[in-house]
Design an enzyme around this catalytic site. Structure first.
Site, PDB file in Angstrom:
ATOM      1  N   HIS B 267      -1.656  -1.634  -5.218  1.00  0.00           N
ATOM      2  CA  HIS B 267      -0.688  -0.727  -5.841  1.00  0.00           C
ATOM      3  C   HIS B 267       0.502  -1.518  -6.410  1.00  0.00           C
ATOM      4  O   HIS B 267       0.847  -1.369  -7.588  1.00  0.00           O
ATOM      5  CB  HIS B 267      -0.215   0.287  -4.783  1.00  0.00           C
ATOM      6  N   GLU B 268       1.091  -2.348  -5.568  1.00  0.00           N
ATOM      7  CA  GLU B 268       2.280  -3.077  -6.024  1.00  0.00           C
ATOM      8  C   GLU B 268       1.924  -4.084  -7.116  1.00  0.00           C
ATOM      9  O   GLU B 268       2.730  -4.345  -8.009  1.00  0.00           O
ATOM     10  CB  GLU B 268       2.982  -3.770  -4.856  1.00  0.00           C
TER      11      GLU B 268
END
Lengths: 508, 508
Positions: B267-268
């Site tokens: 995600h990051e």
């Protein structure tokens, strides 16, 4: 007309702002050499330059003169020892100094130093002094101009010395160094004629993580507060204060020989323990730092050498260290280990020099800087002068410039003049402090042999650390020890320790 | 009268200064949650506050209005697509917005939020909503005042939404969310009636370092540039841009269940790959960032879910992952693993919700925020309204407020209103972008199944990433996909993926 108290409150708020900016710059620098990815380099340089310029502008803002016009006379009505009086004196001196240096000059110098650092990087590869010569000539010119902005002076190096060791001048340091040199040369000669201790067992790789775990306990015993610090790996070790609650150290690793992280970490912890024990009431002001380079080095070198290379220290720690590194040390008795980590040997390289010869490396540099600024030596003549002084002081002649005149970054990071004296002053001051501690606590070495450092750190905190920059270095030393600064304690210490180690029968 | 070009150059120099300050603040925040020793906390908060205040003062300095008076008319003479025109439009909007909010209000709000965060910390322990109620009432009051500073508006939440998702308003988002909700509820119901896949093998500790080594290769394949980034462990994962060359990500670790670092890191990385691919020509200006919260989330959620939880991705990576975690996965076939990491289950907690129900968690919060600001709901009524909506939307009623209305920090970190919509907008935008990619590259899932992400990242860079904040979100989506924003692609995607996984025969 506002009261002096109201003006002082305004000044303190402004200093708090500057201190916050300084804390941010500190972190930008710390991260730059610890965790920053390579791609961040150019923006990071700009971030640092932008915040540093802002700091400089804000420290030299014209309204500060108006505040000082009210505060300087007010400070004179306060007792000399008053914290506010000390703060006002400090800011007035620093403001005057910084205001005299034109912003354009700072910017021009900073560009020149970037370029000269790059030239130095190339010269370090090739050993060609010619690569840096034109840069150093320009740096010398900048250095003279800087001195002139800060005139009058007795010697053109005086104003440059005072930027890092306030209150010292060339003549005072030359006198100290002359006495020290005369005292050291016979000791170095006598040691050179004595049998060399065996150091073979140091020439191994001592596992980094094992050393770091050992150091964690040693530094804890020294009193380094891990709640307010941390310990990381960098190419060049340093200590950095981001705030009273955040004073970090870094260390390096030498494979194939026992040196780092062991001794550099103890050294940096000496800087950090100093900063951690400055009185928190100075927080947010420029007094909240250790007192200039020489006094700071007295602390780092005291913890590294006077403690970390002492026999009492290893009486306590060697059994454990020997177990941790049984592969290399199982059959090495304490006395042999102690002799090996204290081997004295004239060498070319300052940073790895022993306690005795280290001072001579510094004196060479100090004297060369002084002669360059006086004009009695030119940059073109510098390499030969360097080599000649190594022969004269240490009896060795560098085989090339890489291990000679090109070894230190200092003249490429900043001006020529005032860059080196702090290291030797640190040894001189540290020895005098230690004699004063011994006068109050004659059993201090028994404490060290018991792995107990609270008395030592307590004395240093009480007499040195807690004051931050409240007093000038010479004042601080005289208050702490009751005597003016002198090289005798250092000579007594070196003759006793190394006389004993090398079985000499000499008096300083 | 200076030329517009000269004024623009002045503006850009000022923006560069602000960008440098912002980079420093970013590092202060990053270090605060990664490596800062505990003792540094209070000074660090002050460093951040000081630099943030300076940033705010400098962004709203009155002379910027004089520059804008010259530049806004100039921008209108330039083509709409011109970079300078976009920059001037951006600065004019942001300047107007920030100038309207009084400095005292910002300071007062910031003090209130600190206190309310502390109250929230206590309430999270006890589950007592009464502890936070008076704070939230005051926060709601601040939120309405903030909206009024930014008036006129159709709905009091509009100005608050526009701070994080420029160009969106309450009515637009409500319309999108209504359609999405109507589409999702039958899917959630059908899944609830279908057999639940086995997830037992996820309920183990998957070694952190092994996952990190695996992720290193996955993120490298995604195109995360490690020369310009790094990956650390924190309590709450985030991505942060310090400069074009330094975009860092952090992740967390969940022992006892396979989730983190695996999915949070993907995600990051989606946020970070976005920032790393903004055109470097915007560096030093506010255009050099990803386009607001919804578009940013479209990238992070696309890489996490559309890629990282897809069958093609695991076709490529599962054999290796299975070998690395043979203890837990040796006897688990790919299909079972794929079903388990995509299990859909109505739950109380937003941050661990699956791809389908996650959107419903967001809609509940969005609707509650809207009603609070409208005045149709009071803070006192909030807990019951929360629980009732969980029953209505998800068919579950939180057994206590800790897993209910007290779970999110958002309303204690910032105002009520506009805090949550970006997460669901991200899913909507991401699905529409992916359909557009599929239209150009019908074989995109074959690329993913081959562990090849260059085509995907290349398309996103070309159509989204490189533009930074040059275009507003809705503009950017329409330019990238050729269509106005709609929820249909997301519904099509969810029905196809989960219909297949749960053996359903449903159409959106």
């Amino acid at each position: 007309m506002p009261t002096p108290q109201a003006v002082l409150a305004e000044l303190k708020a402004h200093l708090q702002f500057l201190s916050d900016l300084g804390g941010a710059v500190g972190l930008l620098r710390w991260d730059q050499v610890t965790y920053m990815p390579q791609g961040g380099a150019s923006a990071r340089s700009r971030h640092i330059a932008t915040l540093s310029r802002l700091w400089q502008e804000q420290f030299t803002a014209p309204h500060i003169q108006e505040w000082l016009d009210v505060l300087v006379p007010y400070a004179e009505t306060l007792p000399y020892d008053d914290d506010d009086a000390a703060l006002i004196r400090y800011v007035a001196r620093e403001y005057d100094r910084r205001r005299r240096i034109p912003t354009d000059f700072v910017a021009e110098m900073s560009r020149h130093l970037s370029a000269s650092r790059q030239a130095w990087g190339e010269a370090r590869q090739t050993g060609e002094f010619a690569t840096v010569q034109p840069f150093l000539e320009k740096t010398l010119d900048f250095s003279r101009r800087m001195a002139d902005y800060l005139a009058p002076y007795d010697h053109p190096m005086d104003p440059l010395i005072q930027q890092s060791d306030e209150g010292f001048d060339t003549a005072t340091i030359r006198a100290l160094f002359d006495t020290l040199q005369r005292g050291l040369v016979p000791l170095v000669r006598a040691i050179a004629d004595a049998p060399r201790p065996n150091t073979d067992f140091l020439a191994h790789t001592y596992d980094f993580d094992t050393q770091m775990a050992f150091l964690h306990d040693v530094l804890t015993a020294f009193g380094y507060d891990w709640q307010r610090g941390r310990h990381d790996l960098t190419a060049h070790p340093f200590a950095i204060r981001l705030s009273h609650g955040d004073v970090r150290i870094t260390t390096r690793f030498t494979p194939d020989y026992l040196n780092a992280p062991l001794f550099p970490s103890m050294h940096e912890s000496g800087h950090a323990i100093y900063e951690q024990n400055v009185s928190p009431r100075y927080e947010g002001t420029p007094l909240a730092r250790g007192a200039w380079s020489g006094v700071h080095e007295s602390s780092s070198r005291l913890w590294e050498n006077r403690v970390g290379r002492s026999r009492p220290f290893w009486e306590h720690y060697y059994p454990r260290f020997q177990r941790l590194f049984a592969d290399h040390l199982a059959h090495v008795p304490l006395d042999d280990f102690y002799a090996a980590i204290n081997v004295v040997e004239p060498s070319f390289i300052r940073v790895t020099a022993d306690e005795v010869t280290y001072n001579l490396h510094i004196m060479i540099r100090f004297e060369l800087e002084a002669q360059l600024l006086e004009g009695s030596l030119s940059i073109a003549e510098l390499p030969e002068a360097w080599n000649a002084m190594y022969e004269e002081f240490l009896g060795v002649r560098p085989p090339n410039h890489k291990v000679g005149v090109l070894q230190d970054v200092h003249w490429y990071n900043a001006l020529i003049g005032g860059r080196f004296q702090g290291y030797a002053l640190g040894n001189i001051i540290g020895a005098q402090l230690f004699e004063a501690i011994q006068a109050t606590h004659p059993d201090i070495e028994d404490h060290i042999a018991a792995g107990e450092f609270d008395t030592l750190r307590g004395w240093l905190t009480e007499h040195v650390y807690r004051h931050g920059r409240k007093y000038l270095p010479l004042e601080l030393v005289e208050r702490a020890t009751g005597k003016p600064l002198s090289v005798e304690p250092l000579l007594r210490y070196l003759y006793a320790k190394f006389g004993d180690l090398y079985g000499l029968n000499l008096e300083p």
